[in-house]
Design a protein around this motif. Sequence first.
Motif, PDB file in Angstrom:
ATOM      1  N   LEU A   1       0.676  -0.941   0.005  1.00 50.51           N
ATOM      2  CA  LEU A   1      -0.221   0.300  -0.093  1.00 50.51           C
ATOM      3  C   LEU A   1       1.502   1.421   0.138  1.00 50.51           C
ATOM      4  N   TYR A   2       1.281   1.660  -1.018  1.00 49.57           N
ATOM      5  CA  TYR A   2       1.894   3.196  -1.602  1.00 49.57           C
ATOM      6  C   TYR A   2       1.745   4.043  -0.825  1.00 49.57           C
ATOM      7  N   ARG A   3       2.191   5.155  -0.339  1.00 49.36           N
ATOM      8  CA  ARG A   3       1.631   6.333   0.238  1.00 49.36           C
ATOM      9  C   ARG A   3       2.277   7.250  -0.594  1.00 49.36           C
ATOM     10  N   VAL A   4       1.750   8.254  -0.846  1.00 48.99           N
ATOM     11  CA  VAL A   4       2.467   9.691  -1.412  1.00 48.99           C
ATOM     12  C   VAL A   4       2.018  10.715  -1.078  1.00 48.99           C
ATOM     13  N   GLU A   5       2.602  11.034   0.113  1.00 46.41           N
ATOM     14  CA  GLU A   5       2.436  12.521   1.129  1.00 46.41           C
ATOM     15  C   GLU A   5       2.926  13.675   0.674  1.00 46.41           C
ATOM     16  N   ILE A   6       2.571  14.944   0.941  1.00 47.25           N
ATOM     17  CA  ILE A   6       2.925  16.425   0.989  1.00 47.25           C
ATOM     18  C   ILE A   6       4.073  16.190   1.825  1.00 47.25           C
TER      19      ILE A   6
ATOM     20  N   TYR B   1      -0.384  22.960  -2.032  1.00 48.04           N
ATOM     21  CA  TYR B   1      -0.613  21.555  -1.432  1.00 48.04           C
ATOM     22  C   TYR B   1      -0.330  21.839   0.234  1.00 48.04           C
ATOM     23  N   ARG B   2      -0.421  21.114   0.848  1.00 49.40           N
ATOM     24  CA  ARG B   2      -0.718  21.703   1.981  1.00 49.40           C
ATOM     25  C   ARG B   2       0.160  20.324   2.342  1.00 49.40           C
ATOM     26  N   THR B   3       1.007  20.363   3.501  1.00 50.82           N
ATOM     27  CA  THR B   3       1.807  19.319   4.531  1.00 50.82           C
ATOM     28  C   THR B   3       0.272  18.661   5.089  1.00 50.82           C
ATOM     29  N   GLY B   4       0.848  17.304   4.134  1.00 57.99           N
ATOM     30  CA  GLY B   4       0.318  15.733   5.460  1.00 57.99           C
ATOM     31  C   GLY B   4      -0.682  16.001   4.229  1.00 57.99           C
ATOM     32  N   ASP B   5      -0.943  16.088   2.875  1.00 58.25           N
ATOM     33  CA  ASP B   5      -2.115  15.526   2.312  1.00 58.25           C
ATOM     34  C   ASP B   5      -1.177  14.552   1.701  1.00 58.25           C
ATOM     35  N   TYR B   6      -2.128  13.767   1.951  1.00 58.59           N
ATOM     36  CA  TYR B   6      -1.624  11.853   1.129  1.00 58.59           C
ATOM     37  C   TYR B   6      -2.397  10.801  -0.143  1.00 58.59           C
ATOM     38  N   TRP B   7      -2.261  10.353  -0.651  1.00 54.60           N
ATOM     39  CA  TRP B   7      -2.842   9.378  -1.426  1.00 54.60           C
ATOM     40  C   TRP B   7      -2.720   8.392  -1.427  1.00 54.60           C
ATOM     41  N   LEU B   8      -2.453   6.897  -1.548  1.00 52.47           N
ATOM     42  CA  LEU B   8      -3.112   5.783  -1.274  1.00 52.47           C
ATOM     43  C   LEU B   8      -2.848   4.939  -2.970  1.00 52.47           C
ATOM     44  N   ILE B   9      -2.646   4.081  -2.795  1.00 57.77           N
ATOM     45  CA  ILE B   9      -2.258   3.367  -3.932  1.00 57.77           C
ATOM     46  C   ILE B   9      -1.697   1.674  -3.787  1.00 57.77           C
TER      47      ILE B   9
ATOM     48  N   PRO C   1      -8.493  13.567  -6.088  1.00 61.05           N
ATOM     49  CA  PRO C   1      -7.752  14.559  -4.864  1.00 61.05           C
ATOM     50  C   PRO C   1      -7.643  13.680  -4.106  1.00 61.05           C
ATOM     51  N   PRO C   2      -6.649  14.378  -2.654  1.00 59.97           N
ATOM     52  CA  PRO C   2      -5.945  13.295  -1.254  1.00 59.97           C
ATOM     53  C   PRO C   2      -7.123  12.864  -0.948  1.00 59.97           C
ATOM     54  N   HIS C   3      -6.320  11.440  -0.069  1.00 62.07           N
ATOM     55  CA  HIS C   3      -7.340  10.721   0.797  1.00 62.07           C
ATOM     56  C   HIS C   3      -7.757  11.717   2.094  1.00 62.07           C
ATOM     57  N   GLY C   4      -6.900  12.099   2.463  1.00 61.04           N
ATOM     58  CA  GLY C   4      -6.984  12.892   3.298  1.00 61.04           C
ATOM     59  C   GLY C   4      -5.743  14.169   3.449  1.00 61.04           C
ATOM     60  N   GLU C   5      -4.855  14.989   5.119  1.00 58.72           N
ATOM     61  CA  GLU C   5      -6.065  14.752   5.897  1.00 58.72           C
ATOM     62  C   GLU C   5      -6.764  15.513   5.920  1.00 58.72           C
ATOM     63  N   GLU C   6      -8.364  15.507   6.392  1.00 61.26           N
ATOM     64  CA  GLU C   6      -9.446  16.024   6.091  1.00 61.26           C
ATOM     65  C   GLU C   6     -10.105  17.332   7.513  1.00 61.26           C
ATOM     66  N   HIS C   7      -9.087  18.296   6.836  1.00 64.26           N
ATOM     67  CA  HIS C   7      -9.492  19.390   8.052  1.00 64.26           C
ATOM     68  C   HIS C   7     -10.815  20.379   7.923  1.00 64.26           C
ATOM     69  N   ALA C   8     -11.513  20.908   9.151  1.00 66.31           N
ATOM     70  CA  ALA C   8     -13.127  21.527   8.835  1.00 66.31           C
ATOM     71  C   ALA C   8     -12.480  22.853  10.442  1.00 66.31           C
ATOM     72  N   TYR C   9     -12.984  23.507  10.191  1.00 62.33           N
ATOM     73  CA  TYR C   9     -12.721  24.985  11.412  1.00 62.33           C
ATOM     74  C   TYR C   9     -13.873  25.949  11.276  1.00 62.33           C
ATOM     75  N   ALA C  10     -13.725  25.951  12.793  1.00 58.89           N
ATOM     76  CA  ALA C  10     -15.330  27.406  12.968  1.00 58.89           C
ATOM     77  C   ALA C  10     -14.570  28.252  13.563  1.00 58.89           C
ATOM     78  N   GLY C  11     -14.950  29.618  13.401  1.00 62.75           N
ATOM     79  CA  GLY C  11     -14.996  30.520  14.017  1.00 62.75           C
ATOM     80  C   GLY C  11     -15.554  30.125  16.028  1.00 62.75           C
ATOM     81  N   LEU C  12     -14.473  30.895  16.444  1.00 59.31           N
ATOM     82  CA  LEU C  12     -14.613  31.434  17.876  1.00 59.31           C
ATOM     83  C   LEU C  12     -15.479  32.532  18.870  1.00 59.31           C
ATOM     84  N   SER C  13     -13.872  33.007  18.454  1.00 59.81           N
ATOM     85  CA  SER C  13     -14.285  34.362  18.820  1.00 59.81           C
ATOM     86  C   SER C  13     -13.698  35.769  17.675  1.00 59.81           C
ATOM     87  N   GLY C  14     -13.833  36.775  17.115  1.00 62.23           N
ATOM     88  CA  GLY C  14     -13.289  37.919  16.736  1.00 62.23           C
ATOM     89  C   GLY C  14     -12.540  38.817  17.762  1.00 62.23           C
TER      90      GLY C  14
END
Length: 461
Positions: free
Chosen positions: A222-227, A387-395, A421-434
């Motif tokens: 299982l090859y992993r190509v990672e940024i 490209y973002r550090t941690g983006d990866y594809w599985l082969i 697109p990359p298999h991951g790493e998926e990030h989600a974001y939400a605002g807390l305070s301005g």
Amino acid sequence: MKGDFSRDTFDPRNHYTRVLLQQGRVHLDADFNEQAAIGVHYQRLLARDVIGPEGGPRDNAGFAVITDQAVAKPLGKKLVPGDFLIGAGRYYVNGAVCQNPAALLYSEQPGYPFDDATTTDSLADLPNYTIYLDVWERHINAVEDPGLLEPALGGPDTATRAQLTWQVRALPGGLADGGTDVAGHFVRAVPLLAAQAEPPATNNDPCSVDPAARYRGLENQLYRVEIHAPGPAGAPGSGATFKWSRDNGSVTMPLAGSPAVDTVSNTTAVTLTTLGRDTDLGLVVGGWVELVDDNSTLRHAAAPLLRVHSIDRDDFSVVLEGLADPATGLDPRLHPYLRRWDHDGDPASGGAVAVVESAAGAPQWLDLEDGVQVYFQGADGGAPGDYRTGDYWLIPARTATGDVEWPREDGVADLNPQPLPPHGEEHAYAGLSGVGPGPAGTPGQVFTELRKFFAPLAHAL
């Protein structure tokens, strides 16, 4: 997920609802993992449809930004300029429930400081910024959590875990909309990658696969190509780079003590608890590794790639060419270890391989090994990839077929591989305070609530 997996078969486009085991059949890790992924997918989809992109329960909403010293003092916390308390409770981001069991300081978070621009000293001097929640799923192996090993069985390495991980972070300068669309700030041109088994040189037809095309490895992999380094492709000295592993980056070796960095000889010496399970899953002179621990992983940092110079198999000591991050590996509580990579890197460019994007319709295939090839296409619509550090594809590569498992265009096996697109790493974001300056003539900063709240669907009469 850098585990020792056969492959990752979950695909939401299949709309599968269950995995059904059959009697007398071989049980595979991929089937069990797909069942878990199906359950998590539908659970988060439901939460997202009911709650929305983000929100906290009205009676126990967590992640409040607290700057009141009177609240912090009874908790044994001391607020200094630029620091703040993160309130206890729950908050849902993109369907995933984030839980903070007890209030803690921004500066107490694992991995802090995340970068020089968002230390407490830096935040104290900023006129405005946005505080937000960054959420992703982190893979945990037995090196990072020894409690996964069963002593009654002699401590075998069995299953690993996925951990929902969050960080409260700051965005200097804030957002033009006041911070209501933090997720929109992180939208990017998502890069694409395609993989294939090398066609023979005599094949001049780009739309067909010659029967002689082969994956030539002796084992299923299982090859992993990672940024590694982030950025655009092709920028000399500062552009995106990648690394790859034939074992999904799962070969890790814990440190038995602190690394010794020698700036004069430009080497890092480490002593390990093991040199690997066997010669195929161990270190080799000339191979590349990176030294990481919990904190460096949480910072999403591209750790320096180090080259194995020598190995003493009697005392498990290894000398590495290059200097490890001096802050990594010093605390055994942070589970420092080496991770092996299998690419043939260039020491002059930091050990990783430069990302080269192909022009539209003209794939520039890059060789990994044993006939496995990849090419980077850039983003949909022809835009250059971000490209973002941690983006990866599985082969997955299979000896039985002499090919890699990769979707073909229109699902037809004799057409070109489909860029994904990359298999991951998926990030989600939400605002807390301005955060911004108060009215003219008033000292201090003003913190504006950005969290959203929901009430229970059912109420007692």
